[in-house]
Design a protein around this motif. Sequence first.
Motif, PDB file in Angstrom:
ATOM      1  N   ARG A 194       0.661  -1.223   0.111  1.00  0.00           N
ATOM      2  CA  ARG A 194       0.214  -0.142  -0.123  1.00  0.00           C
ATOM      3  C   ARG A 194       0.848   1.159  -0.056  1.00  0.00           C
ATOM      4  N   GLU A 195       2.160   1.180   0.589  1.00  0.00           N
ATOM      5  CA  GLU A 195       2.945   2.462   0.457  1.00  0.00           C
ATOM      6  C   GLU A 195       3.669   2.713  -0.812  1.00  0.00           C
ATOM      7  N   THR A 196       3.338   1.830  -1.794  1.00  0.00           N
ATOM      8  CA  THR A 196       4.162   2.085  -2.918  1.00  0.00           C
ATOM      9  C   THR A 196       3.958   3.467  -3.504  1.00  0.00           C
ATOM     10  N   ALA A 197       5.159   4.164  -3.962  1.00  0.00           N
ATOM     11  CA  ALA A 197       5.203   5.297  -4.366  1.00  0.00           C
ATOM     12  C   ALA A 197       4.649   5.629  -5.906  1.00  0.00           C
ATOM     13  N   VAL A 198       5.436   4.745  -6.759  1.00  0.00           N
ATOM     14  CA  VAL A 198       5.519   4.581  -7.946  1.00  0.00           C
ATOM     15  C   VAL A 198       5.450   3.060  -8.493  1.00  0.00           C
ATOM     16  N   LEU A 199       4.455   2.830  -9.301  1.00  0.00           N
ATOM     17  CA  LEU A 199       4.266   1.276  -9.932  1.00  0.00           C
ATOM     18  C   LEU A 199       4.244   1.487 -11.331  1.00  0.00           C
ATOM     19  N   HIS A 200       4.937   0.581 -11.739  1.00  0.00           N
ATOM     20  CA  HIS A 200       5.483   0.270 -13.351  1.00  0.00           C
ATOM     21  C   HIS A 200       4.955  -1.088 -13.754  1.00  0.00           C
ATOM     22  N   PHE A 201       4.311  -1.032 -14.673  1.00  0.00           N
ATOM     23  CA  PHE A 201       3.589  -2.344 -15.328  1.00  0.00           C
ATOM     24  C   PHE A 201       3.667  -2.364 -16.929  1.00  0.00           C
ATOM     25  N   GLY A 202       3.441  -3.363 -17.376  1.00  0.00           N
ATOM     26  CA  GLY A 202       3.572  -3.467 -19.167  1.00  0.00           C
ATOM     27  C   GLY A 202       3.931  -4.677 -19.467  1.00  0.00           C
ATOM     28  N   SER A 203       4.448  -4.531 -20.920  1.00  0.00           N
ATOM     29  CA  SER A 203       4.978  -5.734 -21.520  1.00  0.00           C
ATOM     30  C   SER A 203       4.166  -6.885 -21.567  1.00  0.00           C
ATOM     31  N   VAL A 204       4.640  -7.970 -21.865  1.00  0.00           N
ATOM     32  CA  VAL A 204       3.853  -9.250 -22.304  1.00  0.00           C
ATOM     33  C   VAL A 204       2.915  -9.496 -21.404  1.00  0.00           C
ATOM     34  N   ALA A 205       3.198  -9.393 -19.944  1.00  0.00           N
ATOM     35  CA  ALA A 205       2.413 -10.183 -18.904  1.00  0.00           C
ATOM     36  C   ALA A 205       1.058  -9.101 -18.860  1.00  0.00           C
ATOM     37  N   SER A 206       1.262  -7.995 -19.242  1.00  0.00           N
ATOM     38  CA  SER A 206      -0.117  -7.148 -19.242  1.00  0.00           C
ATOM     39  C   SER A 206      -1.097  -7.250 -20.330  1.00  0.00           C
ATOM     40  N   TRP A 207      -0.747  -8.145 -21.236  1.00  0.00           N
ATOM     41  CA  TRP A 207      -1.732  -8.565 -22.145  1.00  0.00           C
ATOM     42  C   TRP A 207      -1.585  -9.939 -22.624  1.00  0.00           C
ATOM     43  N   THR A 208      -1.216 -10.840 -21.758  1.00  0.00           N
ATOM     44  CA  THR A 208      -1.141 -12.287 -22.128  1.00  0.00           C
ATOM     45  C   THR A 208      -2.061 -12.872 -20.819  1.00  0.00           C
ATOM     46  N   SER A 209      -2.981 -13.560 -21.108  1.00  0.00           N
ATOM     47  CA  SER A 209      -3.823 -14.336 -20.223  1.00  0.00           C
ATOM     48  C   SER A 209      -3.332 -15.516 -19.561  1.00  0.00           C
ATOM     49  N   PRO A 210      -3.435 -15.986 -18.345  1.00  0.00           N
ATOM     50  CA  PRO A 210      -4.569 -15.214 -17.418  1.00  0.00           C
ATOM     51  C   PRO A 210      -3.675 -14.038 -16.687  1.00  0.00           C
ATOM     52  N   ALA A 211      -2.527 -13.985 -16.981  1.00  0.00           N
ATOM     53  CA  ALA A 211      -1.598 -12.779 -16.035  1.00  0.00           C
ATOM     54  C   ALA A 211      -2.400 -11.423 -16.209  1.00  0.00           C
ATOM     55  N   ASP A 212      -2.940 -10.913 -17.295  1.00  0.00           N
ATOM     56  CA  ASP A 212      -3.218  -9.906 -17.605  1.00  0.00           C
ATOM     57  C   ASP A 212      -4.320  -9.169 -16.692  1.00  0.00           C
ATOM     58  N   ALA A 213      -5.409 -10.159 -16.444  1.00  0.00           N
ATOM     59  CA  ALA A 213      -6.439  -9.697 -15.817  1.00  0.00           C
ATOM     60  C   ALA A 213      -6.289  -9.324 -14.119  1.00  0.00           C
ATOM     61  N   HIS A 214      -5.363 -10.171 -13.675  1.00  0.00           N
ATOM     62  CA  HIS A 214      -4.823 -10.084 -12.453  1.00  0.00           C
ATOM     63  C   HIS A 214      -4.122  -8.799 -12.029  1.00  0.00           C
ATOM     64  N   ILE A 215      -3.107  -8.913 -12.994  1.00  0.00           N
ATOM     65  CA  ILE A 215      -2.344  -7.392 -12.929  1.00  0.00           C
ATOM     66  C   ILE A 215      -2.889  -6.158 -13.395  1.00  0.00           C
ATOM     67  N   HIS A 216      -4.068  -6.485 -14.073  1.00  0.00           N
ATOM     68  CA  HIS A 216      -4.838  -4.930 -14.323  1.00  0.00           C
ATOM     69  C   HIS A 216      -5.799  -4.832 -13.001  1.00  0.00           C
ATOM     70  N   SER A 217      -6.449  -5.599 -12.370  1.00  0.00           N
ATOM     71  CA  SER A 217      -7.204  -5.331 -11.124  1.00  0.00           C
ATOM     72  C   SER A 217      -6.247  -4.737 -10.075  1.00  0.00           C
ATOM     73  N   ALA A 218      -4.965  -5.398  -9.937  1.00  0.00           N
ATOM     74  CA  ALA A 218      -4.213  -4.800  -8.745  1.00  0.00           C
ATOM     75  C   ALA A 218      -3.689  -3.325  -9.131  1.00  0.00           C
ATOM     76  N   VAL A 219      -3.363  -3.133 -10.347  1.00  0.00           N
ATOM     77  CA  VAL A 219      -2.889  -1.684 -10.731  1.00  0.00           C
ATOM     78  C   VAL A 219      -4.384  -0.720 -10.882  1.00  0.00           C
ATOM     79  N   GLN A 220      -5.420  -1.319 -11.072  1.00  0.00           N
ATOM     80  CA  GLN A 220      -6.601  -0.381 -11.069  1.00  0.00           C
ATOM     81  C   GLN A 220      -6.863   0.037  -9.641  1.00  0.00           C
ATOM     82  N   ARG A 221      -6.629  -0.953  -8.746  1.00  0.00           N
ATOM     83  CA  ARG A 221      -7.006  -0.554  -7.299  1.00  0.00           C
ATOM     84  C   ARG A 221      -6.024   0.448  -6.832  1.00  0.00           C
ATOM     85  N   LEU A 222      -4.852   0.587  -7.301  1.00  0.00           N
ATOM     86  CA  LEU A 222      -3.867   1.419  -6.610  1.00  0.00           C
ATOM     87  C   LEU A 222      -4.347   2.688  -7.437  1.00  0.00           C
ATOM     88  N   ARG A 223      -4.582   2.681  -8.565  1.00  0.00           N
ATOM     89  CA  ARG A 223      -4.986   3.797  -9.302  1.00  0.00           C
ATOM     90  C   ARG A 223      -6.096   4.643  -8.905  1.00  0.00           C
TER      91      ARG A 223
END
Length: 356
Positions: A113-142
């Motif tokens: 929760r104390e993360t100041a900057v979160l970077h994501f992207g590349s293959v894991a951000s658009w390859t199933s099933p990883a993408d859905a879980h990563i997207h949800s985690a980033v969306q919560r932080l945003r």
Amino acid sequence: MIGEALIDLVQLAAPGDYRARPGGSPFNVAVGLARLGHRTALMARLADNTFGRMLRTHAAAEGVDLTYAPAAAEPTTLAVVSMDPEGRAGYDFYLDATADWQWTEAETALVPRETAVLHFGSVASWTSPADAHIHSAVQRLRAEGTALISYDPNVRPTLLGDPERGRRAVERSVGIAHLVKASREDVEWLYPDTPIERIAAHWLELGALLVVITDGPDGAHAFHASAGSLSRPGRKVAVVDTVGAGDAFTSGLLGASARHGLHSPQTLAAADPGVLRTVVDDAILVSALTCERLGADPPTALPRHGQPARAPLEVTELAFTDDNGPTRTVSSTPLPMPPVLVTARHTPKTSSHLAR
């Protein structure tokens, strides 16, 4: 950072000779930030095999925090890297049932929760099933509104299949990011026959505050939601290869943004054009120097005795490790901040180059 950590099999001078090197875009960005003196954590699924242990050992030696990196039962992803006559890299991926795409909701829930900057992207951000879980985690932080979200699509056409699918995947992630970096090759494949100015404007409308598009020998172009646009020139370097150059740009961009205080959505939104020029110039320098090295091997920041933290980077303030192992030297004036999460033939040719 959160995403993949894989092994690059990099082509050497003799046909059929390859060297195994740690890689994966988020992994490279994490290493690049650590070498620039920033406290960095990596969320990547690391296999318990020879390659997975190589990745873990290399990241730990660089000072990257692996507290949030799950142990994976699946094997490590491989990317076979080949070079064209100009040193530009091409990739063949071996990724069926490998560790990087098997993220679970429980694993991605570990983002601190104390993360100041979160970077994501590349293959894991658009390859199933990883993408859905990563997207949800980033969306919560945003949605919480305190962390700066950075995104690099790092487009791989052979894996995405077609531009329409690519646009859907990329635009979903752009919509939850504050800072988006992409290459001209990325955007021209995603949006054929569309000027980069229109693409950047579209991404700003989707929710980004700053869009930076790298442009090979012509440097980079930045588009800010309120400060307008600017272009910065590339640097002339002796290109060995372009592996990791785009990731080095991202680490330089994030590192410079942090040094200038642009490490929150509020400060990035209010960024001054002059500061943005310096930030992009620093990223260009870090990326250009990486092109002079074999594989993804970004520079390390030397102590900046007497220099203010926000002074532009100079070539003399960056160095490389030798073949005897990593040398950990960091800036003497890093910006105090919580972990940045990264989700994880070689005759030199003289040319201007930035990042692919």
